[in-house]
Design a protein around this motif. Structure first.
Motif, PDB file in Angstrom:
ATOM      1  N   THR A   3       0.819  -1.211   0.000  1.00 42.65           N
ATOM      2  CA  THR A   3       0.000   0.000   0.000  1.00 42.65           C
ATOM      3  C   THR A   3       0.854   1.263   0.000  1.00 42.65           C
ATOM      4  N   ALA A   6       2.290   1.606  -3.536  1.00 41.29           N
ATOM      5  CA  ALA A   6       1.267   2.082  -4.473  1.00 41.29           C
ATOM      6  C   ALA A   6       0.996   3.567  -4.254  1.00 41.29           C
ATOM      7  N   HIS A   7       0.953   3.977  -3.010  1.00 41.06           N
ATOM      8  CA  HIS A   7       0.724   5.390  -2.696  1.00 41.06           C
ATOM      9  C   HIS A   7       1.857   6.253  -3.254  1.00 41.06           C
ATOM     10  N   CYS A   9       3.859   5.509  -5.777  1.00 40.26           N
ATOM     11  CA  CYS A   9       3.755   5.498  -7.245  1.00 40.26           C
ATOM     12  C   CYS A   9       2.686   6.472  -7.718  1.00 40.26           C
ATOM     13  N   HIS A  10       1.592   6.534  -6.990  1.00 37.77           N
ATOM     14  CA  HIS A  10       0.509   7.441  -7.356  1.00 37.77           C
ATOM     15  C   HIS A  10       0.924   8.906  -7.159  1.00 37.77           C
ATOM     16  N   LEU A  11       1.563   9.208  -6.023  1.00 40.08           N
ATOM     17  CA  LEU A  11       1.955  10.586  -5.720  1.00 40.08           C
ATOM     18  C   LEU A  11       3.088  11.091  -6.613  1.00 40.08           C
ATOM     19  N   TYR A  12       3.995  10.195  -6.975  1.00 43.70           N
ATOM     20  CA  TYR A  12       5.195  10.581  -7.727  1.00 43.70           C
ATOM     21  C   TYR A  12       5.263   9.759  -9.013  1.00 43.70           C
ATOM     22  N   PRO A  13       4.585  10.204 -10.057  1.00 41.51           N
ATOM     23  CA  PRO A  13       4.427   9.399 -11.271  1.00 41.51           C
ATOM     24  C   PRO A  13       5.707   9.106 -12.049  1.00 41.51           C
ATOM     25  N   ASN A  33      -0.669  -5.739  -5.537  1.00 37.65           N
ATOM     26  CA  ASN A  33      -1.115  -4.375  -5.258  1.00 37.65           C
ATOM     27  C   ASN A  33      -0.341  -3.307  -6.022  1.00 37.65           C
ATOM     28  N   THR A  34       0.801  -3.660  -6.565  1.00 39.74           N
ATOM     29  CA  THR A  34       1.599  -2.686  -7.319  1.00 39.74           C
ATOM     30  C   THR A  34       1.706  -3.044  -8.804  1.00 39.74           C
ATOM     31  N   TRP A  37       1.985  -0.554 -11.702  1.00 33.38           N
ATOM     32  CA  TRP A  37       3.216   0.220 -11.866  1.00 33.38           C
ATOM     33  C   TRP A  37       4.427  -0.685 -12.101  1.00 33.38           C
ATOM     34  N   CYS A  41       8.129  -0.204 -10.551  1.00 29.67           N
ATOM     35  CA  CYS A  41       7.957  -0.653  -9.174  1.00 29.67           C
ATOM     36  C   CYS A  41       8.477  -2.092  -9.045  1.00 29.67           C
TER      37      CYS A  41
END
Length: 165
Positions: A3, A6-7, A9-13, A33-34, A37, A41
């Motif tokens: 988690t 994933a967070h 990866c979402h915040l820092y594309p 969960n990843t 990405w 990732c």
């Protein structure tokens, strides 16, 4: 279970995110969960430890979320941060390694020079936030201690880059 990865990866594309998990079930869940990405990732099934090799971890029934290297139990590959990070610069390192934090911060620490910001979650009865704070300062970081959700966390950065995340 991925988690936090994933967070990030979402915040820092454009960030490349690497996570380490020693429990096989959790590593598999982390990969699921990843999966969105996969191009940037990576999940490594191992235990973060000061030296490469093999260690054993144990699980306390009812506290499966807090597996820790114990010298007895399930064997797993150990990987040092020197090996994991190789020669790449690291913008942010989140260290949540269930009681091995101070040992990793004290031994085989060449990796620290490549890390700009670090957040350490303190575990165990013997390690204190103040010990972690002192060790991070020895490694050249500016550091502060905070309590969040009942856990001590130490945040540190270099050159005025102390992160609040």
């Amino acid at each position: 279970i991925g988690t936090t990865m994933a967070h990030m990866c979402h915040l820092y594309p454009t960030a490349r995110v690497v996570g380490v998990e020693m429990r096989p079930e959790s590593a598999n869940m982390c990969r699921l969960n990843t999966a969105a990405w996969n191009d940037r990732c990576r999940v490594v099934r191992a235990a973060v430890w000061p030296h490469d090799g093999i260690v054993e971890f144990s699980t306390t029934p009812g506290k499966e979320w807090a597996d820790h290297v114990s010298g007895r139990g399930h064997p797993v590959r150990a990987i040092s941060l020197n090996s994991l990070l190789e020669s790449e610069p690291v913008d942010f390192l989140k260290m949540d390694i269930e009681g091995a934090e101070l040992r990793v911060l004290r031994e085989n620490t060449e990796w620290a020079a490549r890390v700009r910001c670090i957040k350490v979650e303190i575990h165990g009865d013997e390690d204190t936030p103040e010990q972690c704070l002192r060790q991070l300062r020895v490694l050249g970081f500016e550091a502060t201690v905070s309590l969040e959700d009942g856990l001590a966390r130490v945040r540190a950065g270099r050159n005025g880059r102390l992160r609040a995340s």
